[in-house]
Design a protein around this motif. Sequence first.
Motif, mmCIF file in Angstrom:
data_model
loop_
_atom_site.group_PDB
_atom_site.id
_atom_site.type_symbol
_atom_site.label_atom_id
_atom_site.label_comp_id
_atom_site.label_asym_id
_atom_site.label_seq_id
_atom_site.Cartn_x
_atom_site.Cartn_y
_atom_site.Cartn_z
ATOM 1 N N SER B 90 0.853 -1.189 0.000
ATOM 2 C CA SER B 90 0.000 0.000 0.000
ATOM 3 C C SER B 90 0.886 1.235 0.000
ATOM 4 C CB SER B 90 -0.908 -0.001 1.229
ATOM 5 O OG SER B 90 -0.124 -0.052 2.405
ATOM 6 N N ALA B 91 0.355 2.314 -0.555
ATOM 7 C CA ALA B 91 1.118 3.560 -0.604
ATOM 8 C C ALA B 91 0.181 4.745 -0.413
ATOM 9 C CB ALA B 91 1.862 3.694 -1.936
ATOM 10 N N ILE B 92 0.679 5.751 0.265
ATOM 11 C CA ILE B 92 -0.035 7.012 0.451
ATOM 12 C C ILE B 92 1.017 8.060 0.808
ATOM 13 C CG2 ILE B 92 -0.487 6.776 2.941
ATOM 14 C CD1 ILE B 92 -3.431 7.745 2.301
ATOM 15 N N SER B 93 0.656 9.321 0.719
ATOM 16 C CA SER B 93 1.681 10.337 0.988
ATOM 17 C C SER B 93 2.046 10.376 2.463
ATOM 18 C CB SER B 93 1.200 11.715 0.548
ATOM 19 O OG SER B 93 0.287 12.216 1.483
ATOM 20 N N LYS B 94 3.318 10.697 2.720
ATOM 21 C CA LYS B 94 3.805 10.845 4.083
ATOM 22 C C LYS B 94 2.981 11.915 4.814
ATOM 23 C CE LYS B 94 8.277 10.573 4.449
ATOM 24 N NZ LYS B 94 9.703 10.966 4.329
ATOM 25 N N SER B 95 2.636 12.973 4.123
ATOM 26 C CA SER B 95 1.916 14.088 4.755
ATOM 27 C C SER B 95 0.479 13.749 5.126
ATOM 28 C CB SER B 95 1.889 15.298 3.815
ATOM 29 O OG SER B 95 3.178 15.612 3.382
ATOM 30 N N SER B 96 -0.019 12.606 4.669
ATOM 31 C CA SER B 96 -1.398 12.246 4.984
ATOM 32 C C SER B 96 -1.546 11.852 6.449
ATOM 33 C CB SER B 96 -1.860 11.079 4.108
ATOM 34 O OG SER B 96 -1.180 9.891 4.487
ATOM 35 N N GLY B 97 -0.453 11.432 7.061
ATOM 36 C CA GLY B 97 -0.540 10.930 8.426
ATOM 37 C C GLY B 97 -1.056 9.505 8.516
ATOM 38 N N ALA B 98 -1.361 8.893 7.386
ATOM 39 C CA ALA B 98 -1.891 7.530 7.390
ATOM 40 C C ALA B 98 -0.755 6.516 7.334
ATOM 41 C CB ALA B 98 -2.829 7.341 6.194
#
Lengths: 242, 242
Positions: B90-98
């Motif tokens: 899975s991947a999401i932006s670091k800034s998302s906090g997820a």
Amino acid sequence: RRYSTGTRLSDGLLFRQLFESESSTYTYLLADAVSKDAVLIDPVLETVDRDLKLIEELGLRLKTAVNTHCHADHVTGTGLMKTRLAGLKSAISKSSGAAADVLLSEGDRITFGNHYLTVRETPGHTDGCVTLVTQDEGVAFTGDALLIRGCGRTDFQQGCSKRLYASIQQKIFTLPDRCLVYPAHDYLGQTVSTVGEERAFNPRLTKSLEDFVAIMNNLNLPKPSKIDISVPANLVCGVHHV
Amino acid sequence: RRYSTGTRLSDGLLFRQLFESESSTYTYLLADAVSKDAVLIDPVLETVDRDLKLIEELGLRLKTAVNTHCHADHVTGTGLMKTRLAGLKSAISKSSGAAADVLLSEGDRITFGNHYLTVRETPGHTDGCVTLVTQDEGVAFTGDALLIRGCGRTDFQQGCSKRLYASIQQKIFTLPDRCLVYPAHDYLGQTVSTVGEERAFNPRLTKSLEDFVAIMNNLNLPKPSKIDISVPANLVCGVHHV
Ligand SMILES: [Fe+2]
Ligand SMILES: [Fe+2]
């Protein structure tokens, strides 16, 4: 690369897929990128304003609004569009029994600029169903004949499952595997398929004729809620006196 | 040819747009046609089975399931997919906090076979929104930053209309006019746009910053019905203990 698909159309061909959510209908806009002449396939009455706005923004000249058949689930937008755009011609197959400016038969071409769509008669869902194929056989607009992993129902409006099976096998599955399949409807959020994919994975069309007929005879689908309004309206481009 | 669009992706790139109707979310499947390595953008929990079936039929190997941001309107399918597909990240932006296996930042690449998507940080709808751009700059997956003739709301989840305006102007409108725009949502049946079209016709982004902020401050939208479920779930890939 057998099931390769980018939604890749040929050079100089503008393309836009549009969706009407109440009837789950896809409308398709095609245009010659140079001449700006355009064709609209299966416009829906409720989304005429959206479609005309897009056509205007893109600077297109809509020449023909064509229905793949006389729809039972929604009212066509062709008649209303004709009142808004001078010179627009409606088109539908001769076998549909519906009125339109242009009555189409097998092999006829719908021309827009340097491009054209060729008519393939694919009856079975209705008598007057056609599939429209781009000149490079890269894209087929299959109406309600072939759907993504499905096909149109055959239990009303001159429906005949044997005839539909023959139409799909002889007129659609003979197109190249890479040919993109854009249907008139999808109910599962699928937007496009290919002839190769449907030949391999369509749960109905990978069956024998006998099994296909049995499947189609046992769908037990409810009557479309709008059929008593839609069919009479669609016999006259969706509006009377046009 | 300024607003020319075929949904034309580059050679050897498989592409499929998918729709989830309850949340009006688009999920995008991309794959290298040769290696069969694939990426899925913004999968939805309710359509995981549909998407995995298609991936299997097309013979693809899903390497990465990426979210363009921490969604408030639906639960992501990435966590459930990870339980079904070995090796999926899975991947999401670091800034998302997820939480996710891969945390993305500006300029990072999501590679699949000979292809990659480049991350452009486009905050404003949320802090962690990214736009994913193909290597030829022919396609941008804009998440909820830029929508077709619209943009993501900025009234919750760290939303900031000034920041969104800057993101779109600096990170998306600097892409070529021909670049296709595939958003995370559409509510009007539109499937694709182009950077050129949005620069010319987006009713919000053609305005000055001041006018844009005023528009965004006066939308008076209801709170998304699923936000209290979706956001906590999406901070952990849609499922706990994954
Ligand atoms: Fe039909
Ligand atoms: Fe969002």
